[in-house]
Scaffold this active site. Structure first.
Site, PDB file in Angstrom:
ATOM      1  N   CYS A   1       0.690  -1.327  -0.121  1.00 53.44           N
ATOM      2  CA  CYS A   1      -0.033   0.016   0.021  1.00 53.44           C
ATOM      3  C   CYS A   1       0.935   1.364  -0.050  1.00 53.44           C
ATOM      4  CB  CYS A   1      -0.873  -0.006   1.219  1.00 53.44           C
ATOM      5  SG  CYS A   1      -0.292  -0.052   2.587  1.00 53.44           S
TER       6      CYS A   1
ATOM      7  N   ASN B   1       2.411   1.437   4.332  1.00 54.08           N
ATOM      8  CA  ASN B   1       2.699   0.204   5.146  1.00 54.08           C
ATOM      9  C   ASN B   1       2.246  -0.002   6.520  1.00 54.08           C
ATOM     10  OD1 ASN B   1       5.427  -2.130   5.639  1.00 54.08           O
ATOM     11  ND2 ASN B   1       3.506  -2.437   5.077  1.00 54.08           N
TER      12      ASN B   1
ATOM     13  N   CYS C   1      -1.351   0.691   7.263  1.00 54.17           N
ATOM     14  CA  CYS C   1      -2.960   0.387   7.479  1.00 54.17           C
ATOM     15  C   CYS C   1      -3.274  -0.701   6.526  1.00 54.17           C
ATOM     16  CB  CYS C   1      -3.766   1.618   7.012  1.00 54.17           C
ATOM     17  SG  CYS C   1      -3.668   3.150   8.241  1.00 54.17           S
ATOM     18  N   ARG C   2      -3.262  -0.455   5.278  1.00 58.42           N
ATOM     19  CA  ARG C   2      -3.958  -1.604   4.624  1.00 58.42           C
ATOM     20  C   ARG C   2      -2.995  -2.911   4.284  1.00 58.42           C
ATOM     21  NH1 ARG C   2      -5.056   2.402  -0.225  1.00 58.42           N
ATOM     22  NH2 ARG C   2      -3.234   3.162   0.812  1.00 58.42           N
ATOM     23  N   SER C   3      -1.484  -2.656   4.022  1.00 61.30           N
ATOM     24  CA  SER C   3      -0.966  -3.765   3.779  1.00 61.30           C
ATOM     25  C   SER C   3      -0.559  -4.569   4.828  1.00 61.30           C
ATOM     26  CB  SER C   3       0.034  -3.474   2.797  1.00 61.30           C
ATOM     27  OG  SER C   3       1.093  -2.382   3.409  1.00 61.30           O
TER      28      SER C   3
ATOM     29  N   ASP D   1      -8.072   3.752   0.814  1.00 60.74           N
ATOM     30  CA  ASP D   1      -7.237   4.216   1.913  1.00 60.74           C
ATOM     31  C   ASP D   1      -8.011   4.894   3.221  1.00 60.74           C
ATOM     32  OD1 ASP D   1      -5.319   5.597   3.522  1.00 60.74           O
ATOM     33  OD2 ASP D   1      -4.667   6.708   1.909  1.00 60.74           O
TER      34      ASP D   1
HETATM   35  P1  4NP Z   1      -1.891   2.819   4.025  1.00 58.71           P
HETATM   36  O1  4NP Z   1      -2.418   4.277   4.680  1.00 58.71           O
HETATM   37  O2  4NP Z   1      -1.165   3.252   2.614  1.00 58.71           O
HETATM   38  O3  4NP Z   1      -3.064   1.831   3.968  1.00 58.71           O
HETATM   39  O4  4NP Z   1      -0.677   2.277   5.139  1.00 58.71           O
HETATM   40  C1  4NP Z   1      -1.727   5.462   4.653  1.00 58.71           C
HETATM   41  C2  4NP Z   1      -0.859   5.614   5.623  1.00 58.71           C
HETATM   42  C3  4NP Z   1      -0.337   6.893   5.964  1.00 58.71           C
HETATM   43  C4  4NP Z   1      -0.448   7.701   4.947  1.00 58.71           C
HETATM   44  C5  4NP Z   1      -1.461   7.452   4.027  1.00 58.71           C
HETATM   45  C6  4NP Z   1      -1.841   6.620   3.797  1.00 58.71           C
HETATM   46  N1  4NP Z   1       0.104   8.988   4.965  1.00 58.71           N
HETATM   47  O5  4NP Z   1      -0.331   9.997   4.214  1.00 58.71           O
HETATM   48  O6  4NP Z   1       0.987   9.466   5.912  1.00 58.71           O
END
Ligand code: 4NP
Length: 154
Positions: free
Chosen positions: A7, A10, A12-14, A123
């Site tokens: 993702c 790294n 939340c989703r992955s 996201d």
């Molecule tokens: P992820 O979510 O891609 O599912 O881990 C996010 C985590 C952090 C951010 C964006 C999406 N960020 O902008 O810091």
């Protein structure tokens, strides 16, 4: 089978996809390797987002020990299948691909639920609890279908 979930951050989703797939793989005693990475560098070395840790825990899976890392071109060598959550992840991963073999390893996770629709796991970072719950539902269903598809265990 060596599977990498990808993702943006790294956190939340992955990591959720890694934890949920590893849980299912372990229950089924499959000899698979499961890992995750983010295309961005913002959160390298951090544990998953506390909201994702709690959502996962509420569903019986502990992801609190995971640690964010960034996706690199070496991952095309070390993994057989690379699953992205959304179109932006897909573009970022493909930018590092050098060969058609590299490119052929990249899939949308939700392809296992909606083949070739390129549907996205949204996201949840700027969202609320219902967004985190939705991510859990999608990831849980998609990883179940992934195992069924890759083991022909239908
Ligand atoms: P992820 O979510 O891609 O599912 O881990 C996010 C985590 C952090 C951010 C964006 C999406 N960020 O902008 O810091």
């Amino acid at each position: 089978m060596r599977i990498l979930m990808v993702c943006l951050g790294n956190i939340c989703r992955s990591p959720l996809a890694e934890g949920v797939l590893r849980h299912k793989v372990s229950k089924k005693k499959l000899p698979w390797t499961v890992d995750s990475a983010g295309t961005a560098a913002y959160h390298i070395g951090n544990p998953p987002d506390h909201r994702m840790i709690l959502t996962s825990k509420a569903n019986g899976i502990d992801i609190s020990g995971l640690c964010a890392r960034q996706f690199t071109a070496i991952d095309f060598v070390n993994f057989d299948r690379i699953y992205v959550m959304d179109q932006s992840n897909y573009n970022n991963v493909l930018r590092l691909a050098k060969t058609n073999t590299d490119r052929s390893k990249v899939f949308f996770l939700l392809d296992h639920l909606h083949p070739s629709n390129q549907m996205e796991v949204p996201d949840p970072y700027y969202g609320n609890q219902s967004n985190f719950d939705e991510v859990f539902t999608l990831v849980n269903e998609a990883t179940e279908a992934l195992i069924t598809d890759l083991t022909n265990d239908k």
